[in-house]
Design a protein around this motif. Structure first.
Motif, PDB file in Angstrom:
ATOM      1  N   SER A  57     -14.228 -15.970 -10.639  1.00  0.00           N
ATOM      2  CA  SER A  57     -13.501 -15.742  -9.387  1.00  0.00           C
ATOM      3  C   SER A  57     -12.526 -16.864  -9.042  1.00  0.00           C
ATOM      4  O   SER A  57     -11.589 -16.638  -8.287  1.00  0.00           O
ATOM      5  CB  SER A  57     -14.484 -15.533  -8.228  1.00  0.00           C
ATOM      6  OG  SER A  57     -15.254 -16.700  -8.040  1.00  0.00           O
ATOM      7  N   SER A  87       2.689  -6.469  -5.706  1.00  0.00           N
ATOM      8  CA  SER A  87       1.546  -5.631  -6.071  1.00  0.00           C
ATOM      9  C   SER A  87       0.370  -6.505  -6.500  1.00  0.00           C
ATOM     10  O   SER A  87       0.497  -7.710  -6.666  1.00  0.00           O
ATOM     11  CB  SER A  87       1.923  -4.671  -7.209  1.00  0.00           C
ATOM     12  OG  SER A  87       1.981  -5.374  -8.440  1.00  0.00           O
ATOM     13  N   ARG A  88      -0.782  -5.884  -6.730  1.00  0.00           N
ATOM     14  CA  ARG A  88      -1.952  -6.646  -7.192  1.00  0.00           C
ATOM     15  C   ARG A  88      -1.780  -7.116  -8.624  1.00  0.00           C
ATOM     16  O   ARG A  88      -2.581  -7.874  -9.140  1.00  0.00           O
ATOM     17  CB  ARG A  88      -3.227  -5.826  -7.027  1.00  0.00           C
ATOM     18  CG  ARG A  88      -3.324  -4.624  -7.951  1.00  0.00           C
ATOM     19  CD  ARG A  88      -4.545  -3.783  -7.654  1.00  0.00           C
ATOM     20  NE  ARG A  88      -5.754  -4.496  -7.981  1.00  0.00           N
ATOM     21  CZ  ARG A  88      -6.726  -4.035  -8.732  1.00  0.00           C
ATOM     22  NH1 ARG A  88      -6.645  -2.822  -9.229  1.00  0.00           N
ATOM     23  NH2 ARG A  88      -7.791  -4.736  -8.976  1.00  0.00           N
ATOM     24  N   PHE A  89      -0.703  -6.668  -9.303  1.00  0.00           N
ATOM     25  CA  PHE A  89      -0.420  -7.068 -10.681  1.00  0.00           C
ATOM     26  C   PHE A  89       0.685  -8.119 -10.759  1.00  0.00           C
ATOM     27  O   PHE A  89       1.239  -8.346 -11.823  1.00  0.00           O
ATOM     28  CB  PHE A  89      -0.032  -5.853 -11.517  1.00  0.00           C
ATOM     29  CG  PHE A  89      -1.075  -4.784 -11.524  1.00  0.00           C
ATOM     30  CD1 PHE A  89      -2.309  -4.998 -12.122  1.00  0.00           C
ATOM     31  CD2 PHE A  89      -0.847  -3.569 -10.922  1.00  0.00           C
ATOM     32  CE1 PHE A  89      -3.289  -4.024 -12.124  1.00  0.00           C
ATOM     33  CE2 PHE A  89      -1.813  -2.576 -10.921  1.00  0.00           C
ATOM     34  CZ  PHE A  89      -3.033  -2.812 -11.521  1.00  0.00           C
ATOM     35  N   ASP A  90       1.011  -8.759  -9.641  1.00  0.00           N
ATOM     36  CA  ASP A  90       2.070  -9.776  -9.625  1.00  0.00           C
ATOM     37  C   ASP A  90       1.466 -11.132  -9.996  1.00  0.00           C
ATOM     38  O   ASP A  90       0.934 -11.851  -9.156  1.00  0.00           O
ATOM     39  CB  ASP A  90       2.722  -9.838  -8.243  1.00  0.00           C
ATOM     40  CG  ASP A  90       3.979 -10.688  -8.236  1.00  0.00           C
ATOM     41  OD1 ASP A  90       4.263 -11.353  -9.257  1.00  0.00           O
ATOM     42  OD2 ASP A  90       4.678 -10.675  -7.206  1.00  0.00           O
ATOM     43  N   THR A  95      -1.992 -17.052 -10.208  1.00  0.00           N
ATOM     44  CA  THR A  95      -2.625 -16.350  -9.098  1.00  0.00           C
ATOM     45  C   THR A  95      -4.096 -16.137  -9.402  1.00  0.00           C
ATOM     46  O   THR A  95      -4.479 -15.884 -10.539  1.00  0.00           O
ATOM     47  CB  THR A  95      -1.942 -14.967  -8.906  1.00  0.00           C
ATOM     48  OG1 THR A  95      -0.546 -15.160  -8.743  1.00  0.00           O
ATOM     49  CG2 THR A  95      -2.498 -14.231  -7.713  1.00  0.00           C
ATOM     50  N   ARG A  96      -4.917 -16.239  -8.357  1.00  0.00           N
ATOM     51  CA  ARG A  96      -6.348 -15.958  -8.518  1.00  0.00           C
ATOM     52  C   ARG A  96      -6.530 -14.506  -8.944  1.00  0.00           C
ATOM     53  O   ARG A  96      -5.807 -13.622  -8.518  1.00  0.00           O
ATOM     54  CB  ARG A  96      -7.062 -16.226  -7.192  1.00  0.00           C
ATOM     55  CG  ARG A  96      -8.563 -16.037  -7.283  1.00  0.00           C
ATOM     56  CD  ARG A  96      -9.240 -16.437  -6.015  1.00  0.00           C
ATOM     57  NE  ARG A  96      -9.631 -17.831  -6.195  1.00  0.00           N
ATOM     58  CZ  ARG A  96      -9.900 -18.651  -5.212  1.00  0.00           C
ATOM     59  NH1 ARG A  96      -9.813 -18.262  -3.982  1.00  0.00           N
ATOM     60  NH2 ARG A  96     -10.261 -19.888  -5.457  1.00  0.00           N
ATOM     61  N   PRO A  98      -7.708 -10.719  -9.183  1.00  0.00           N
ATOM     62  CA  PRO A  98      -8.067  -9.781  -8.120  1.00  0.00           C
ATOM     63  C   PRO A  98      -9.539  -9.404  -8.198  1.00  0.00           C
ATOM     64  O   PRO A  98     -10.166  -9.530  -9.237  1.00  0.00           O
ATOM     65  CB  PRO A  98      -7.171  -8.576  -8.397  1.00  0.00           C
ATOM     66  CG  PRO A  98      -6.865  -8.656  -9.838  1.00  0.00           C
ATOM     67  CD  PRO A  98      -6.868 -10.116 -10.198  1.00  0.00           C
ATOM     68  N   GLU A  99     -10.070  -8.934  -7.075  1.00  0.00           N
ATOM     69  CA  GLU A  99     -11.448  -8.452  -7.041  1.00  0.00           C
ATOM     70  C   GLU A  99     -11.556  -7.181  -7.865  1.00  0.00           C
ATOM     71  O   GLU A  99     -10.658  -6.350  -7.884  1.00  0.00           O
ATOM     72  CB  GLU A  99     -11.873  -8.161  -5.596  1.00  0.00           C
ATOM     73  CG  GLU A  99     -12.029  -9.402  -4.747  1.00  0.00           C
ATOM     74  CD  GLU A  99     -13.196 -10.261  -5.176  1.00  0.00           C
ATOM     75  OE1 GLU A  99     -14.244  -9.714  -5.561  1.00  0.00           O
ATOM     76  OE2 GLU A  99     -13.045 -11.495  -5.143  1.00  0.00           O
ATOM     77  N   PHE A 102      -9.505  -4.623 -13.467  1.00  0.00           N
ATOM     78  CA  PHE A 102      -8.170  -4.039 -13.515  1.00  0.00           C
ATOM     79  C   PHE A 102      -7.752  -3.927 -14.969  1.00  0.00           C
ATOM     80  O   PHE A 102      -8.120  -4.727 -15.804  1.00  0.00           O
ATOM     81  CB  PHE A 102      -7.158  -4.835 -12.684  1.00  0.00           C
ATOM     82  CG  PHE A 102      -6.875  -6.217 -13.189  1.00  0.00           C
ATOM     83  CD1 PHE A 102      -5.765  -6.472 -13.981  1.00  0.00           C
ATOM     84  CD2 PHE A 102      -7.705  -7.275 -12.850  1.00  0.00           C
ATOM     85  CE1 PHE A 102      -5.505  -7.746 -14.438  1.00  0.00           C
ATOM     86  CE2 PHE A 102      -7.446  -8.556 -13.298  1.00  0.00           C
ATOM     87  CZ  PHE A 102      -6.343  -8.795 -14.100  1.00  0.00           C
ATOM     88  N   ASN A 104      -4.244  -3.143 -17.150  1.00  0.00           N
ATOM     89  CA  ASN A 104      -2.823  -3.082 -16.927  1.00  0.00           C
ATOM     90  C   ASN A 104      -2.076  -3.421 -18.199  1.00  0.00           C
ATOM     91  O   ASN A 104      -2.509  -4.262 -18.965  1.00  0.00           O
ATOM     92  CB  ASN A 104      -2.477  -4.079 -15.822  1.00  0.00           C
ATOM     93  CG  ASN A 104      -1.057  -3.963 -15.360  1.00  0.00           C
ATOM     94  OD1 ASN A 104      -0.268  -3.268 -15.951  1.00  0.00           O
ATOM     95  ND2 ASN A 104      -0.727  -4.646 -14.299  1.00  0.00           N
TER      96      ASN A 104
END
Length: 112
Positions: A57, A87-90, A95-96, A98-99, A102, A104
């Motif tokens: 995390s 987006s959550r894929f940036d 970047t930490r 995402p929860e 995923f 991609n």
């Protein structure tokens, strides 16, 4: 060796994964041969815990990609290109993660 989904890939397949250390980089070459015309997309999901602790995390990820390929529910890319900005894929900046999981496909560009 990877998993072949027989619903999409016909014929017999021979897959090879070769790892190579190049200075400070680890290079992975994936090749495949088939005895029939087929659709084959080789990829490597790099599930690596770099810190050695139980949770990832606090890991940060940076990917030099302005766009990605959205996927349908079966995780097959739709063929469309989507901008990652906001987006959550940036992951253009570290970047930490995402929860939750995923999956991609990133459209890489040259490093700045």
């Amino acid at each position: 060796m990877g998993r072949i989904c027989s619903e999409y890939a016909s014929g017999q397949h021979f897959l090879r994964a070769t790892y190579e250390v190049d200075g400070e980089a680890l290079r992975l070459n994936l090749t495949a041969q088939s005895d029939a015309d087929t659709i084959l997309n080789l990829c490597h999901p790099p599930y690596t815990n770099l810190s050695g602790v139980q949770s990832i995390s606090d890991h940060r990820l940076q990917i030099f990609a302005d766009r990605n390929l959205p996927s349908e529910a079966a995780l097959i890319p739709t063929g469309q290109l989507a901008d990652v900005a906001g987006s959550r894929f940036d992951f253009r900046k570290a970047t930490r993660l995402p929860e939750g999981p995923f999956n991609n496909t990133c459209c890489l560009h040259k490093m700045p």
